[in-house]
Motif scaffolding. Sequence first.
Motif, PDB file in Angstrom:
ATOM      1  N   ARG A  39      13.916   7.888 -11.449  1.00 50.56           N
ATOM      2  CA  ARG A  39      12.464   7.778 -11.314  1.00 50.56           C
ATOM      3  C   ARG A  39      12.079   6.703 -10.295  1.00 50.56           C
ATOM      4  O   ARG A  39      11.165   6.890  -9.489  1.00 50.56           O
ATOM      5  N   VAL A  40      12.801   5.583 -10.323  1.00 53.78           N
ATOM      6  CA  VAL A  40      12.507   4.514  -9.374  1.00 53.78           C
ATOM      7  C   VAL A  40      12.847   4.967  -7.957  1.00 53.78           C
ATOM      8  O   VAL A  40      12.075   4.735  -7.013  1.00 53.78           O
ATOM      9  N   ALA A  41      13.992   5.627  -7.796  1.00 52.46           N
ATOM     10  CA  ALA A  41      14.396   6.111  -6.476  1.00 52.46           C
ATOM     11  C   ALA A  41      13.378   7.115  -5.942  1.00 52.46           C
ATOM     12  O   ALA A  41      13.037   7.106  -4.748  1.00 52.46           O
ATOM     13  N   VAL A  44      10.259   5.074  -4.822  1.00 51.75           N
ATOM     14  CA  VAL A  44      10.493   4.326  -3.585  1.00 51.75           C
ATOM     15  C   VAL A  44      10.518   5.275  -2.389  1.00 51.75           C
ATOM     16  O   VAL A  44       9.919   5.000  -1.342  1.00 51.75           O
ATOM     17  N   ALA A  45      11.203   6.401  -2.546  1.00 49.71           N
ATOM     18  CA  ALA A  45      11.295   7.355  -1.443  1.00 49.71           C
ATOM     19  C   ALA A  45       9.929   7.935  -1.094  1.00 49.71           C
ATOM     20  O   ALA A  45       9.585   8.088   0.084  1.00 49.71           O
ATOM     21  N   ASN A  87       3.529  -1.709   3.259  1.00 49.79           N
ATOM     22  CA  ASN A  87       3.410  -2.278   4.601  1.00 49.79           C
ATOM     23  C   ASN A  87       4.758  -2.378   5.293  1.00 49.79           C
ATOM     24  O   ASN A  87       4.860  -2.220   6.509  1.00 49.79           O
ATOM     25  N   LEU A  88       5.796  -2.643   4.525  1.00 50.13           N
ATOM     26  CA  LEU A  88       7.138  -2.695   5.100  1.00 50.13           C
ATOM     27  C   LEU A  88       7.553  -1.324   5.619  1.00 50.13           C
ATOM     28  O   LEU A  88       8.110  -1.189   6.714  1.00 50.13           O
ATOM     29  N   ALA A  89       7.245  -0.285   4.835  1.00 49.52           N
ATOM     30  CA  ALA A  89       7.658   1.069   5.214  1.00 49.52           C
ATOM     31  C   ALA A  89       6.840   1.631   6.362  1.00 49.52           C
ATOM     32  O   ALA A  89       7.334   2.443   7.149  1.00 49.52           O
ATOM     33  N   LYS A  90       5.569   1.208   6.500  1.00 43.89           N
ATOM     34  CA  LYS A  90       4.691   1.830   7.482  1.00 43.89           C
ATOM     35  C   LYS A  90       4.837   1.243   8.892  1.00 43.89           C
ATOM     36  O   LYS A  90       4.112   1.657   9.802  1.00 43.89           O
ATOM     37  N   ALA A 100      13.466  11.504   3.015  1.00 46.85           N
ATOM     38  CA  ALA A 100      13.264  12.897   2.632  1.00 46.85           C
ATOM     39  C   ALA A 100      14.553  13.480   2.058  1.00 46.85           C
ATOM     40  O   ALA A 100      14.538  14.218   1.066  1.00 46.85           O
ATOM     41  N   GLN A 101      15.677  13.132   2.668  1.00 49.39           N
ATOM     42  CA  GLN A 101      16.969  13.596   2.161  1.00 49.39           C
ATOM     43  C   GLN A 101      17.243  13.045   0.771  1.00 49.39           C
ATOM     44  O   GLN A 101      17.799  13.748  -0.087  1.00 49.39           O
TER      45      GLN A 101
END
Length: 236
Positions: A39-41, A44-45, A87-90, A100-101
């Motif tokens: 669920r956490v993964a 995060v994804a 903000n880190l991801a964007k 996505a994988q």
Amino acid sequence: MSLFSRLFDVIGETAATAFSGVVEAVRTVFAGDPETRRRVAFSVAVIALSAKMAKADGIVAPEEVRAFQEIFTIPEAEANNVARLYNLAKQDVAGYEAYAQRVAGMCGSGESNCAMLEDVLDGLFHIAKADGLVHEKELEFIANVADIFRVDEAHFERILARHVHPDGIDPYAVLGVPESTPFDEVKKRYRTLASESHPDRLRARGVPEEFLTIANDRMAALNDAFATIEKARAAA
């Protein structure tokens, strides 16, 4: 402790580093709890895909951030931690294929048209159209994610019809049936899709509670499509 509280405990120590470090930390910290790790993964994804998709047209609009917050209902006390991760991801679009994988892998190897992955695509569309327009780059981003998810063309067209309709909503496209389909078959198709979209079904396939908002939007689209067809057939 809530899903996000446990996630943010990890992020608090790693969010200053590369986003891949966050993913790796999640995998390590939740190693002894496979269900929570899953669920956490997933969360995060999806956060990573949402942030990178919003960046796809070059600008992360405030409306897109608010749309993300609508999908992930975040307790006020945890808002700062979500903002740090988002903000880190964007920072750029690079690397979205890897996330996505990761999500695709949660449906099993080689599975096509996985229901959980349709949930993710609905979430991305929800964010993309928040500023009033699905930008060409955003659509390209989502279509590429759908390819990674092994969503076939016909299935993707049905998802697309719920969200992008410059010439007006086509209720038959929303339900994924030809206009010539007998009404009894239209009704059967509608009931099947409505059942698959029930929040309990989303929970059963491992979608976090924070992501269930999309079920309401999908049900509304299906209900409207069926009602439109039913009214038109009655008047014919």
